[in-house]
Design an enzyme around this catalytic site. Structure first.
Site, PDB file in Angstrom:
ATOM      1  N   ILE A 291     104.712 -73.227  27.868  1.00 39.13           N
ATOM      2  CA  ILE A 291     103.657 -74.190  27.597  1.00 39.13           C
ATOM      3  C   ILE A 291     102.303 -73.576  27.934  1.00 39.13           C
ATOM      4  O   ILE A 291     102.180 -72.747  28.835  1.00 39.13           O
ATOM      5  CB  ILE A 291     103.866 -75.528  28.344  1.00 39.13           C
ATOM      6  CG1 ILE A 291     103.732 -75.358  29.853  1.00 39.13           C
ATOM      7  CG2 ILE A 291     105.208 -76.151  27.985  1.00 39.13           C
ATOM      8  CD1 ILE A 291     103.708 -76.673  30.630  1.00 39.13           C
ATOM      9  N   CYS A 292     101.297 -73.971  27.189  1.00 41.74           N
ATOM     10  CA  CYS A 292      99.945 -73.459  27.398  1.00 41.74           C
ATOM     11  C   CYS A 292      99.355 -74.070  28.665  1.00 41.74           C
ATOM     12  O   CYS A 292      99.275 -75.287  28.794  1.00 41.74           O
ATOM     13  CB  CYS A 292      99.067 -73.798  26.199  1.00 41.74           C
ATOM     14  SG  CYS A 292      97.348 -73.287  26.410  1.00 41.74           S
ATOM     15  N   ILE A 293      98.941 -73.212  29.581  1.00 41.50           N
ATOM     16  CA  ILE A 293      98.307 -73.690  30.811  1.00 41.50           C
ATOM     17  C   ILE A 293      96.925 -73.081  31.002  1.00 41.50           C
ATOM     18  O   ILE A 293      96.263 -73.341  31.992  1.00 41.50           O
ATOM     19  CB  ILE A 293      99.177 -73.386  32.052  1.00 41.50           C
ATOM     20  CG1 ILE A 293      99.392 -71.885  32.225  1.00 41.50           C
ATOM     21  CG2 ILE A 293     100.494 -74.144  31.994  1.00 41.50           C
ATOM     22  CD1 ILE A 293     100.035 -71.477  33.540  1.00 41.50           C
TER      23      ILE A 293
END
Length: 156
Positions: A109-111
């Site tokens: 997931i993009c963080i």
């Protein structure tokens, strides 16, 4: 997923290569147990997690989102980076790999925009529970309804 109060800070600054890793893990477990207990008591249970190896450097779990009264459940995993706790945890949801631009190869997931700067500012006080609460939960809340509405996720 309702916003939960942020969990207490972790005080032991140790990663998997440090002799104090066991002390850090004790604090991580305490924070996780309290978080899950609080969620269950508020009828806001959304995640299960367990270590996937004896060193507690690989973890796996299940998370779920209810959208339009339908529960969508996903397996997730992460590895504690060698430079932890200075480097944030990268959570992977392999079954969603490639379905959204807010995800990297392998289903990570993009963080970058929101969580990574927050982690950097609060390292080494942040831990696993913070990654779940402040990265995975908001990502699921934002992305899963969109993926469902686009027809990219269907309930079996």
């Amino acid at each position: 997923m309702q916003a939960q109060p942020t969990q207490p800070s972790i005080t032991t600054s140790a990663g998997p290569r440090d002799p104090q890793w066991v002390d850090r893990l004790k604090e991580e477990y305490t924070a996780l147990i309290n978080y899950i207990k609080n969620n269950k008591s508020e009828d806001n249970d959304w995640v299960k997690l367990e270590p996937a190896n004896k060193e507690c450097t690989n973890w796996k779990g299940k998370c779920w989102v209810v959208h339009n009264l339908i529960r969508y459940e996903f397996d997730f995993q992460f590895e504690i980076p060698p430079t932890y706790p200075l480097a944030p945890i990268e959570i992977e949801i392999p079954s969603l790999d490639g379905l959204t631009p807010k995800m990297y190869r392998g289903g990570k997931i993009c963080i970058d925009i929101h969580f990574a700067p927050l982690w950097q500012k609060n390292a080494p006080k942040f831990g696993i529970v913070h990654a779940l609460q402040l990265a995975l939960a908001p990502w699921l809340a934002a992305e899963i309804p969109v993926l469902i509405e686009e027809g990219k996720i269907k309930k079996d």
